[in-house]
Design an enzyme around this catalytic site. Structure first.
Site, PDB file in Angstrom:
ATOM      1  N   THR A 145       7.610 -11.100  -0.630  1.00  0.00           N
ATOM      2  CA  THR A 145       6.962 -10.056  -1.258  1.00  0.00           C
ATOM      3  C   THR A 145       7.311  -9.435  -2.431  1.00  0.00           C
ATOM      4  O   THR A 145       8.458  -9.289  -2.672  1.00  0.00           O
ATOM      5  CB  THR A 145       7.025  -8.657  -0.109  1.00  0.00           C
ATOM      6  OG1 THR A 145       6.715  -9.176   1.120  1.00  0.00           O
ATOM      7  CG2 THR A 145       6.187  -7.312  -0.702  1.00  0.00           C
ATOM      8  N   ARG A 195      18.005  -3.671   9.496  1.00  0.00           N
ATOM      9  CA  ARG A 195      17.767  -3.207   8.143  1.00  0.00           C
ATOM     10  C   ARG A 195      17.261  -1.724   7.961  1.00  0.00           C
ATOM     11  O   ARG A 195      16.019  -2.008   8.638  1.00  0.00           O
ATOM     12  CB  ARG A 195      17.220  -4.361   7.111  1.00  0.00           C
ATOM     13  CG  ARG A 195      18.072  -5.514   7.051  1.00  0.00           C
ATOM     14  CD  ARG A 195      17.568  -6.476   6.065  1.00  0.00           C
ATOM     15  NE  ARG A 195      16.684  -7.364   6.993  1.00  0.00           N
ATOM     16  CZ  ARG A 195      16.096  -8.324   6.426  1.00  0.00           C
ATOM     17  NH1 ARG A 195      16.231  -8.814   5.073  1.00  0.00           N
ATOM     18  NH2 ARG A 195      15.086  -9.187   7.364  1.00  0.00           N
ATOM     19  N   GLU A 206       3.065 -12.900   2.995  1.00  0.00           N
ATOM     20  CA  GLU A 206       3.221 -13.256   4.106  1.00  0.00           C
ATOM     21  C   GLU A 206       3.002 -11.767   5.162  1.00  0.00           C
ATOM     22  O   GLU A 206       3.587 -10.757   4.718  1.00  0.00           O
ATOM     23  CB  GLU A 206       4.506 -13.660   4.673  1.00  0.00           C
ATOM     24  CG  GLU A 206       4.839 -13.953   6.217  1.00  0.00           C
ATOM     25  CD  GLU A 206       3.630 -14.765   6.772  1.00  0.00           C
ATOM     26  OE1 GLU A 206       3.019 -15.846   6.324  1.00  0.00           O
ATOM     27  OE2 GLU A 206       2.942 -14.289   7.682  1.00  0.00           O
ATOM     28  N   PHE A 207       2.154 -11.764   6.228  1.00  0.00           N
ATOM     29  CA  PHE A 207       1.927 -10.449   7.092  1.00  0.00           C
ATOM     30  C   PHE A 207       2.453 -10.495   8.232  1.00  0.00           C
ATOM     31  O   PHE A 207       2.332  -9.741   8.975  1.00  0.00           O
ATOM     32  CB  PHE A 207       0.330 -10.455   6.906  1.00  0.00           C
ATOM     33  CG  PHE A 207      -0.261 -10.105   5.628  1.00  0.00           C
ATOM     34  CD1 PHE A 207      -0.203  -9.018   5.228  1.00  0.00           C
ATOM     35  CD2 PHE A 207      -0.978 -11.389   4.896  1.00  0.00           C
ATOM     36  CE1 PHE A 207      -0.724  -8.635   3.651  1.00  0.00           C
ATOM     37  CE2 PHE A 207      -1.366 -11.186   3.843  1.00  0.00           C
ATOM     38  CZ  PHE A 207      -1.374  -9.878   2.936  1.00  0.00           C
ATOM     39  N   CYS A 220      11.048  -4.140   5.436  1.00  0.00           N
ATOM     40  CA  CYS A 220       9.670  -4.325   4.622  1.00  0.00           C
ATOM     41  C   CYS A 220       8.982  -2.936   4.084  1.00  0.00           C
ATOM     42  O   CYS A 220       9.138  -2.798   3.030  1.00  0.00           O
ATOM     43  CB  CYS A 220       8.675  -5.228   5.372  1.00  0.00           C
ATOM     44  SG  CYS A 220       8.989  -6.826   5.609  1.00  0.00           S
ATOM     45  N   LYS A 236       4.708 -10.113  11.594  1.00  0.00           N
ATOM     46  CA  LYS A 236       5.672  -8.986  12.058  1.00  0.00           C
ATOM     47  C   LYS A 236       6.947  -9.292  12.841  1.00  0.00           C
ATOM     48  O   LYS A 236       6.582 -10.507  13.485  1.00  0.00           O
ATOM     49  CB  LYS A 236       4.838  -8.001  13.207  1.00  0.00           C
ATOM     50  CG  LYS A 236       3.715  -7.478  12.604  1.00  0.00           C
ATOM     51  CD  LYS A 236       2.994  -6.572  13.776  1.00  0.00           C
ATOM     52  CE  LYS A 236       2.222  -7.396  15.038  1.00  0.00           C
ATOM     53  NZ  LYS A 236       1.071  -8.080  14.591  1.00  0.00           N
ATOM     54  N   LYS A 270      -0.424  -7.187  -0.485  1.00  0.00           N
ATOM     55  CA  LYS A 270       0.526  -7.246   0.435  1.00  0.00           C
ATOM     56  C   LYS A 270       1.335  -5.863   0.409  1.00  0.00           C
ATOM     57  O   LYS A 270       1.471  -5.287   1.585  1.00  0.00           O
ATOM     58  CB  LYS A 270       1.823  -8.185   0.240  1.00  0.00           C
ATOM     59  CG  LYS A 270       2.999  -8.095   0.760  1.00  0.00           C
ATOM     60  CD  LYS A 270       2.722  -8.435   2.316  1.00  0.00           C
ATOM     61  CE  LYS A 270       4.197  -8.072   3.059  1.00  0.00           C
ATOM     62  NZ  LYS A 270       3.894  -8.066   4.584  1.00  0.00           N
ATOM     63  N   PHE A 275      -0.886   1.666  15.015  1.00  0.00           N
ATOM     64  CA  PHE A 275       0.024   2.406  13.947  1.00  0.00           C
ATOM     65  C   PHE A 275      -0.324   3.812  13.775  1.00  0.00           C
ATOM     66  O   PHE A 275      -0.184   4.462  12.935  1.00  0.00           O
ATOM     67  CB  PHE A 275      -0.075   1.697  12.550  1.00  0.00           C
ATOM     68  CG  PHE A 275       0.846   0.512  12.392  1.00  0.00           C
ATOM     69  CD1 PHE A 275       0.573  -0.784  12.823  1.00  0.00           C
ATOM     70  CD2 PHE A 275       2.087   0.663  11.920  1.00  0.00           C
ATOM     71  CE1 PHE A 275       1.355  -1.675  12.756  1.00  0.00           C
ATOM     72  CE2 PHE A 275       2.991  -0.339  11.896  1.00  0.00           C
ATOM     73  CZ  PHE A 275       2.724  -1.500  12.198  1.00  0.00           C
TER      74      PHE A 275
END
Ligand SMILES: NC(=O)c1ccc[n+]([C@@H]2O[C@H](COP(=O)([O-])OP(=O)(O)OC[C@H]3O[C@@H](n4cnc5c(N)ncnc54)[C@H](O)[C@@H]3O)[C@@H](O)[C@H]2O)c1
Length: 443
Positions: A121, A334, A154-155, A266, A157, A210, A255
């Protein structure tokens, strides 16, 4: 096709393994010799459901290999994926040093046509920087070898990465070179058999897509979290509100869960980086600034509830904590809310027994032998001698606990639930005080 993947982390390893699964000849490179050693010995350095089987199958078939040898990786693939980390710099912008180091290595060593693919990203304009870095290396050695730079964000999860990669909603390809576009289409054709999922666009739009996707998802979470705080004050139930708005097709159910804040590698860093990018263009992003502020505050919501219950000074108090990973099905900690919660509890003098199904090793790596933290071997063991229970990650194994045992184990029968796992009335029926997020007046 011959594919090299630079950076064998969550994204690089999944990308490499899934491309090998489709019959490509893949070599994954990493600068971390420990990671490569684990992979060469048949292990997997991260927890990602289903990944071990895909890796093992393709290594056995001779389609997937690992190396620390940069020259070998550059020589191997016509397609060179860059999937290294882009952590936040001191000012919140994305730190591109690893991406540009990878690009320079390619430029320094390539001897034939390469498609260099930014999978990491990266902020808008990075493909131009990658292009310039490679061109500079080629110029220095008087080479005119051709190459193209493509943005392919890249998407996936974490926790469902293999599924997401194998069955993507869309594949964004930002490119202007027809040869590179044709190669990208061919590489991704097996993932697109049902209908064409490849969206070809200009490079800058791909890079921004992204960030826009993650910013939108983070916005939905912070929106619901703030509404949850209001619901608590007004005696409304955010869960009923969620169902009330999610059923609107324009909004949808995904979500919209209130909780104790988003974390991970992310959302926090990408929201920050987009705000920084915009500031550099003198373009305010007021909505996103609020999203970030709301999330920082939300990570303290559980501790605020603890303080309301037990007072600001928590010296002598001991808490059980369920969940360390930033979300279920991963060992990734993270920016995890658990880290903020632990830090705050320690600062107020409390001690903690923590349990997580897979992130215990990661917690040990981060907290080492922190004397105020004990590592429990089961959820129930964490409760022993604890004043109350805090739930930070919505692991499935926490969903149907033995409430009677919880009540008997805790000194004060209180559950502070940061992920709204239970029906308040059910928990209350067991004589437990249940303090969740936005579930009406605290029971
Ligand atoms: N983790 C996710 O869920 C996710 C999802 C989509 C996009 N992304 C993006 O993908 C990128 C990678 O994320 P990640 O979570 O896989 O990171 P990660 O930290 O798990 O992996 C990065 C790897 O790159 C290696 N590396 C660094 N410099 C290198 C170099 N010059 N040559 C070879 N290897 C090098 C590191 O040793 C590390 O193993 C980031 O930009 C991230 O924002 C991540």
């Amino acid at each position: 096709m011959k594919v090299s993947v630079v950076g064998t982390g969550y994204v690089g390893l999944v990308t490499g393994a899934c491309l090998a699964e489709m019959g490509n000849d893949v070599l994954c490179l990493d600068v971390d010799p420990n990671k490569i050693r684990i992979l060469e010995e048949g292990g997997i350095p991260i927890h990602e459901p289903g990944l071990d089987a895909v890796v093992a199958r393709n290594v056995k078939a001779g389609r997937l290999a690992f190396t620390t040898d940069v020259a070998r990786a550059v020589a191997h693939g016509t397609m060179q994926f860059i999937a290294v980390g882009t952590p936040p710099d001191e000012d919140g912008s994305a730190d591109l040093q690893y991406v540009l180091a990878a690009a320079r290595n390619i430029g320094r060593l390539m001897t034939d046509y390469k498609v260099v693919i930014d999978k990491s990203t990266v902020p808008v304009g990075t493909a131009d920087k990658v292009h310039a870095a490679i061109a500079d290396e080629l110029r220095q050695r008087g080479s005119s070898t051709e190459f193209a730079v493509v943005s392919n964000p890249e998407f996936l999860k974490e926790g469902a990465a293999v599924d997401d990669f194998m069955r993507p909603d869309r594949i964004v390809v930002g490119a202007d070179d027809p040869k590179a576009i044709a190669l990208m289409r061919a590489l991704y054709a097996p993932f697109s058999r049902n209908h064409d999922k490849v969206l070809v666009m200009d490079v800058r739009s791909a890079e921004l897509t992204k960030y826009a996707a993650n910013a939108m998802l983070a916005t939905r979470i912070s929106f619901m979290n703030e509404l949850a705080l209001l619901a608590e004050k007004m005696g409304a139930d955010i869960e009923q509100v969620r169902q009330g708005i999610g059923s609107d097709a324009r909004i949808g159910f995904h979500f919209l869960y209130a909780g104790c804040g988003y974390g991970g590698s992310c959302f926090p860093k990408d929201v920050k980086a987009l705000i920084r990018t915009a500031a550099g263009e003198n373009q305010g992003l007021k909505v996103l600034q609020a999203v970030e502020e709301a999330n920082d505050a939300q990570k303290l919501v559980l501790v605020n509830k603890v303080v309301r219950q037990f007072g600001a000074d928590l010296a002598g108090k001991h808490f059980a904590l369920w969940g360390l990973a930033f979300k279920p099905n991963t060992d990734d900690m993270r920016e995890a809310t658990s880290r903020v919660v632990l830090k705050e509890l320690f600062a107020r003098g409390a001690t903690v027994s923590a349990y997580d199904p897979v992130a215990m090793d990661e917690a040990r790596r981060i907290f080492g032998d922190e004397p105020r933290l004990r590592y429990a071997t089961s959820p129930m063991q964490a409760l022993e001698g604890a004043d109350a229970l805090l739930i930070v990650t919505e692991w499935k194994e926490f969903r149907s606990p033995d409430f009677e045992r919880i009540k008997a184990s805790l000194k004060s029968p209180i559950i502070f639930d940061g992920r709204n796992l239970y029906e308040p009335a059910d928990v209350a029926a067991h004589g437990l005080n249940y303090q969740a997020i936005g579930r009406g007046l605290n029971v």
